[in-house]
Design a protein around this motif. Sequence first.
Motif, mmCIF file in Angstrom:
data_model
loop_
_atom_site.group_PDB
_atom_site.id
_atom_site.type_symbol
_atom_site.label_atom_id
_atom_site.label_comp_id
_atom_site.label_asym_id
_atom_site.label_seq_id
_atom_site.Cartn_x
_atom_site.Cartn_y
_atom_site.Cartn_z
ATOM 1 N N GLN A 219 0.834 -1.211 0.000
ATOM 2 C CA GLN A 219 0.000 0.000 0.000
ATOM 3 C C GLN A 219 0.866 1.257 0.000
ATOM 4 O OE1 GLN A 219 -3.080 0.123 2.913
ATOM 5 N NE2 GLN A 219 -3.906 2.051 2.146
ATOM 6 N N ALA A 220 1.944 1.260 0.758
ATOM 7 C CA ALA A 220 2.824 2.433 0.793
ATOM 8 C C ALA A 220 3.570 2.605 -0.527
ATOM 9 C CB ALA A 220 3.812 2.299 1.949
ATOM 10 N N PHE A 221 3.923 1.476 -1.180
ATOM 11 C CA PHE A 221 4.618 1.555 -2.471
ATOM 12 C C PHE A 221 3.703 2.056 -3.589
ATOM 13 C CE2 PHE A 221 7.977 -2.013 -1.631
ATOM 14 C CZ PHE A 221 8.734 -1.133 -0.899
ATOM 15 N N ASN B 54 7.306 6.560 -4.825
ATOM 16 C CA ASN B 54 6.721 6.116 -3.557
ATOM 17 C C ASN B 54 7.648 5.158 -2.825
ATOM 18 O OD1 ASN B 54 4.369 7.608 -3.715
ATOM 19 N ND2 ASN B 54 3.221 5.985 -4.727
ATOM 20 N N ALA B 55 8.269 4.241 -3.545
ATOM 21 C CA ALA B 55 9.193 3.297 -2.906
ATOM 22 C C ALA B 55 10.394 4.044 -2.334
ATOM 23 C CB ALA B 55 9.642 2.240 -3.901
ATOM 24 N N LYS B 56 10.867 5.038 -3.048
ATOM 25 C CA LYS B 56 11.990 5.842 -2.550
ATOM 26 C C LYS B 56 11.569 6.623 -1.297
ATOM 27 C CE LYS B 56 14.165 6.014 -7.035
ATOM 28 N NZ LYS B 56 14.537 6.775 -8.200
ATOM 29 N N ARG B 57 10.340 7.115 -1.281
ATOM 30 C CA ARG B 57 9.815 7.821 -0.109
ATOM 31 C C ARG B 57 9.697 6.868 1.078
ATOM 32 N NH1 ARG B 57 5.059 7.354 1.828
ATOM 33 N NH2 ARG B 57 4.188 6.491 -0.077
ATOM 34 N N VAL B 58 9.208 5.656 0.820
ATOM 35 C CA VAL B 58 9.071 4.658 1.881
ATOM 36 C C VAL B 58 10.442 4.321 2.458
ATOM 37 C CG1 VAL B 58 8.443 2.253 2.364
ATOM 38 C CG2 VAL B 58 6.914 3.693 1.006
ATOM 39 N N ALA B 59 11.409 4.100 1.582
ATOM 40 C CA ALA B 59 12.770 3.792 2.050
ATOM 41 C C ALA B 59 13.303 4.935 2.911
ATOM 42 C CB ALA B 59 13.693 3.530 0.864
ATOM 43 N N SER B 60 13.100 6.157 2.468
ATOM 44 C CA SER B 60 13.567 7.314 3.229
ATOM 45 C C SER B 60 12.863 7.407 4.585
ATOM 46 C CB SER B 60 13.327 8.587 2.414
ATOM 47 O OG SER B 60 13.678 9.721 3.153
#
Length: 95
Positions: A40-42, A80-86
């Motif tokens: 969902q976050a991705f 979004n995946a980059k935001r989640v990782a951050s």
Amino acid sequence: MKMVSFVALCVAVAVVLFSGEIGTTEAVTCNPTQLSPCIQAFTSSAAPSTACCSKLKELQPCLCGYIKNPSLKQYVNNPNAKRVASTCKVPYPKC
């Protein structure tokens, strides 16, 4: 001859001391389904859950493989995946 025995003894002691440290690392099984808490976050602007961040940190050594996989790339190589990782404080890999 005594010097050779001393050197051999030192090497043996070093092997015994350091072998315990080498054996303590665990292998990571790279299974992309383990990132299901992050879907969902991705795929939206939802904040990542604690479970997502935990799995992302655990699977960090697998991320380059996921990015290079054509069927997974769309999920793990997007803003979004980059935001989640951050957000999870997981460095985004440079593969």
